[in-house]
Design a protein around this motif. Structure first.
Motif, PDB file in Angstrom:
ATOM      1  N   ILE A 150      18.407  52.932  43.405  1.00  0.00           N
ATOM      2  CA  ILE A 150      18.745  52.035  44.526  1.00  0.00           C
ATOM      3  C   ILE A 150      19.641  52.761  45.529  1.00  0.00           C
ATOM      4  O   ILE A 150      19.427  52.691  46.747  1.00  0.00           O
ATOM      5  CB  ILE A 150      19.445  50.765  44.002  1.00  0.00           C
ATOM      6  N   LEU A 156       9.860  51.588  54.033  1.00  0.00           N
ATOM      7  CA  LEU A 156      10.549  50.525  53.300  1.00  0.00           C
ATOM      8  C   LEU A 156       9.830  50.094  52.023  1.00  0.00           C
ATOM      9  O   LEU A 156      10.470  49.901  50.978  1.00  0.00           O
ATOM     10  CB  LEU A 156      10.783  49.316  54.209  1.00  0.00           C
ATOM     11  N   SER A 205      17.648  55.194  47.528  1.00  0.00           N
ATOM     12  CA  SER A 205      16.821  54.519  48.537  1.00  0.00           C
ATOM     13  C   SER A 205      17.642  54.158  49.764  1.00  0.00           C
ATOM     14  O   SER A 205      17.230  54.397  50.917  1.00  0.00           O
ATOM     15  CB  SER A 205      16.190  53.258  47.945  1.00  0.00           C
ATOM     16  N   PHE A 264      11.684  50.228  48.323  1.00  0.00           N
ATOM     17  CA  PHE A 264      11.832  49.082  47.414  1.00  0.00           C
ATOM     18  C   PHE A 264      11.125  49.337  46.081  1.00  0.00           C
ATOM     19  O   PHE A 264      11.561  48.888  45.021  1.00  0.00           O
ATOM     20  CB  PHE A 264      11.275  47.814  48.056  1.00  0.00           C
ATOM     21  N   THR A 265      10.013  50.074  46.167  1.00  0.00           N
ATOM     22  CA  THR A 265       9.206  50.308  44.972  1.00  0.00           C
ATOM     23  C   THR A 265       9.880  51.271  44.012  1.00  0.00           C
ATOM     24  O   THR A 265       9.754  51.126  42.780  1.00  0.00           O
ATOM     25  CB  THR A 265       7.820  50.865  45.374  1.00  0.00           C
TER      26      THR A 265
END
Length: 311
Positions: free
Chosen positions: A61, A29, A64, A33-34
């Motif tokens: 995004i 996670l 991810s 997010f990074t």
């Protein structure tokens, strides 16, 4: 020959697999997010073109979320299905060993049943999950959790959400009829039904006297379901009854399970028992025209005794 695993052993194995997914999620996670932040920062420093910056960040995004869904989400959903199936099997083995059944996690026959019933119109999207099909006390049953929608070009609206029942009772012969707690505008204008004020339901039938004779013992029960759930629709014809019951019950999925929630919570087992009891209580009531209060009390008492023994 290796002995079959008990339900508890299966749940413990599934929970170990869940813990592995939880650990994997904890590791990945921060990176997920990074990634969008990193892409945005690098492009903001060097590209300096807003369409490129925001487009690439949006893509990062999406990537991810997609990685999380396919690497963790799908595996977790498969585990949840296995847990539900194990708990349903245990419940049926204990309380209804003579009932034959099959459990299906996804869509089966919702479109055909709903269209055949004529209980709702304007639906063009059919969603269904947690389908249980079987034979109980001589009758064939089908129930599931459904979500019926009307999709237009620019919007989608819910037409019905709840529980679907189909019962086929070989020794019954109902007239072609509909019983509804609420009437649509078209039915109100056509005036092709009567309002049973005592039980506050609307009935249309090719043989009203025969229908009321067949279902008279169950009208108080139907009225009770209507008051409790807010919307109930019933179609009878020959040996078949189709019921659509409005419900916010998350069938076989309460409480909601996240990757960090243990499968070993006793709440899951209790809720499976409560929900299955409710559904089979309704099946028994329609099969036998029995005193529904006695059926409910017997089911609840039996469940509490068994659950206490297993606690």
């Amino acid at each position: 020959m290796r002995r079959p695993l008990t339900t508890q052993e299966k749940l413990e194995a599934y929970d170990l697999a869940r813990q592995d997914l939880e650990a994997k999620q904890a590791r990945t996670l921060p990176w997920l997010f990074t990634l969008p932040i990193f892409v945005f920062t690098i492009l903001a420093m060097f590209a300096q073109q807003p369409p490129v910056i925001f487009g690439s960040t949006a893509l990062a995004i999406v990537m991810s979320f997609a990685y999380h869904y396919f690497s963790i989400g799908t595996s977790f959903n498969e585990l949840k299905v296995k847990v539900r199936k194990a708990l349903v099997n245990e419940f049926m083995d204990i309380f209804h060993p003579d009932t034959s059944y099959r459990f299906y996690p996804g869509k089966k026959s919702v479109r055909d049943i709903v269209k055949k019933s004529g209980l709702i119109s304007g639906v063009n999207r059919y969603r269904e999950e947690d389908v249980i099909i079987g034979k109980h006390n001589g009758a064939h049953f089908y129930f599931s959790e459904i979500h019926l929608l009307r999709k237009r070009k620019k919007s989608t609206s819910t037409k019905f959400r709840g529980i679907l029942f189909r019962l086929q009772i070989p020794y019954k012969s109902f007239p072609k009829s509909k019983i509804q707690s609420k009437l649509g505008l078209l039915n109100m204008l056509m005036g092709n039904s009567i309002h049973n004020k005592k039980y506050d339901v609307h009935i249309s039938s090719e043989d009203l006297d025969q229908l009321e004779q067949d279902l008279e013992p169950l009208l108080p029960f139907i009225s009770h379901l209507s008051k409790e759930q807010g919307d109930i629709r019933i179609k009878t014809h020959g040996d078949e009854i189709i019921i659509m019951m409005d419900s916010d019950m998350k069938f076989l999925d309460e409480p909601a399970q996240g990757v960090s929630d243990s499968f070993l919570k006793n709440e899951y087992k209790k809720n499976i028992a409560r929900q299955m009891n409710t559904l089979l209580f309704i099946v028994d009531a329609f099969i036998n025209n029995a005193d529904t209060t006695e059926i409910e009390e017997r089911f609840e008492l039996k469940s509490l005794i068994k659950l206490r023994e297993q606690a």
